[in-house]
Write a protein that holds these residues in place. Sequence first.
Motif, PDB file in Angstrom:
ATOM      1  N   LEU A 195       0.863  -1.172   0.000  1.00  0.00           N
ATOM      2  CA  LEU A 195       0.000   0.000   0.000  1.00  0.00           C
ATOM      3  C   LEU A 195       0.900   1.223   0.000  1.00  0.00           C
ATOM      4  CD1 LEU A 195      -2.287  -1.202   2.901  1.00  0.00           C
ATOM      5  CD2 LEU A 195      -3.050  -0.919   0.530  1.00  0.00           C
ATOM      6  N   SER A 196       0.488   2.267  -0.722  1.00  0.00           N
ATOM      7  CA  SER A 196       1.238   3.517  -0.687  1.00  0.00           C
ATOM      8  C   SER A 196       0.255   4.668  -0.549  1.00  0.00           C
ATOM      9  CB  SER A 196       2.036   3.688  -1.977  1.00  0.00           C
ATOM     10  OG  SER A 196       2.492   5.023  -2.080  1.00  0.00           O
ATOM     11  N   ASP A 197       0.609   5.629   0.316  1.00  0.00           N
ATOM     12  CA  ASP A 197      -0.216   6.843   0.423  1.00  0.00           C
ATOM     13  C   ASP A 197       0.530   8.052  -0.132  1.00  0.00           C
ATOM     14  OD1 ASP A 197       1.637   7.447   2.361  1.00  0.00           O
ATOM     15  OD2 ASP A 197       0.196   7.665   3.994  1.00  0.00           O
ATOM     16  N   ARG A 262      -0.836   7.168  -4.676  1.00  0.00           N
ATOM     17  CA  ARG A 262      -1.724   6.593  -3.650  1.00  0.00           C
ATOM     18  C   ARG A 262      -2.480   5.409  -4.224  1.00  0.00           C
ATOM     19  NH1 ARG A 262      -4.014  12.070  -0.684  1.00  0.00           N
ATOM     20  NH2 ARG A 262      -2.225  13.348  -1.268  1.00  0.00           N
ATOM     21  N   CYS A 309      -4.758   5.233   2.778  1.00  0.00           N
ATOM     22  CA  CYS A 309      -3.909   5.627   1.640  1.00  0.00           C
ATOM     23  C   CYS A 309      -4.390   6.945   1.039  1.00  0.00           C
ATOM     24  CB  CYS A 309      -3.923   4.555   0.556  1.00  0.00           C
ATOM     25  SG  CYS A 309      -3.031   3.074   1.019  1.00  0.00           S
ATOM     26  N   LEU A 314      -1.292   6.449   6.368  1.00  0.00           N
ATOM     27  CA  LEU A 314      -0.747   5.087   6.424  1.00  0.00           C
ATOM     28  C   LEU A 314       0.247   4.925   7.574  1.00  0.00           C
ATOM     29  CD1 LEU A 314      -1.428   2.661   4.762  1.00  0.00           C
ATOM     30  CD2 LEU A 314       0.392   3.251   3.168  1.00  0.00           C
TER      31      LEU A 314
END
Length: 419
Positions: A195-197, A262, A309, A314
């Motif tokens: 996961l990336s925010d 995101r 995210c 996060l």
Amino acid sequence: MKVLVIGNGGREHAIAWKLLQSPKVKKVLCIPGNGGTTSMEGCQTLPMRTDDFEGIARFVLVQGISLVVIGPELPLSMGIADYLQQQNIKVFGPNQAGAQIESSKAWAKELMVEAGVPTAGAEVFSDAEAAKAYVSQQGAPIVVKADGLAAGKGVVVAATVEEAHCAIADLSNQGFRLFVIEEYLTGQEVSVLALSDGLTVRPLIPAQDHKQIGEGDTGANTGGMGAYAPTPIVDADCLERIEREVLQPTLATLQKRGIDYRGILYAGLKIAPDGQPKVLEFNCRFGDPETQAVLPLLETPLEQLFLACIEQRLEELPPISWKSGSAVCVVAASQGYPGSYKRGYPISGVQQATESGAIVFHAGTKIQQNQLVTDGGRVLGVTAMGETFEDAIAQAYQSIDCIEFEGIYYRKDIGHRIK
Ligand SMILES: Nc1ncnc2c1ncn2[C@@H]1O[C@H](COP(=O)(O)OP(=O)(O)O)[C@@H](O)[C@H]1O
Ligand SMILES: [Mg+2]
């Protein structure tokens, strides 16, 4: 809350299914969905086009949808996230600039080099003859990659120089104009979805897909014939290393380029015999079938992860919680896949498979005159969980045996690399 999921694969069915387990999610809508999302309680399927951004935005606003999740790479690479964000809609999935990490292999390679991410050595060519000359100089095995989304058909792992030359000629005839020629890497192939925010990355449990159609990893590449998670090939140390050497520097370099990423950052990697992870490619969305093995083990409500995210929270999020044990997904395909195949065959046994203890995620299915029929190459995925990997495998195969349609094909050796 109401959530809209865009896409029609097993991945989207799994996302919709997981979202509906959350007490906060009252309804999931799917565009265009499949036979599985149509039959799932709490889920509504709409026959809209995924490139109709305006129509989708209007639908979201009229329906009071709180969150949109984009499954496939194509709408992301066409800028669906940018469009929806401009209408103040919360959307999970990177913008068009970020999606280049998947849609352009040349762009991604350049980003990896800038970030210092371990990956196969490569050269990019806009001229097919120059690419061929480079292949002759490097020798085989060597890997030819066309730049641009190619639905899994743009990469040739060539055992000989001649094969690589033919691949370049073929891809060039198909209209591809940019080629990445890269070093052949050995080792086990794994998928680490994170996961990336835009500021922080958080890996999910590592998975292993089975790309090839035939048992023993032989034959043509497919979209993926089965997956399991977590894979012991990526232990805690290796995952920490992937975070430090791959995911964090990649995100930092995206940030440096002004890209606010995101969504899912998916690293396809080879783990070399000495334990060094090297990136084969990045994808900008959940993997399919990996998602069908990873999400059933997730305990944290999925919409919490998506919202963290989107809202750049996060880092504050408590550790993601997972069920113990393993999950295995075996994909059932139509005869002929990944080549040509027929559609429209009645499917039976889904209920028996479910009652026997598995989850059936639909991919290429639809409901025609009240009958579930095949409607694609990869028809469905049967996922089973178990305290041990062996239990999960045994259950998945016992359950998939309940399912019948004309020409059904599935690999009998999913997970063979860790047995
Ligand atoms: N450098 C490489 N060395 C060995 N095998 C590779 C290499 N690059 C790709 N492959 C194989 O080819 C498959 C497809 O390549 P990938 O870069 O993932 O492209 P795509 O998924 O877009 O088709 C990979 O899953 C892997 O099995
Ligand atoms: Mg790939």
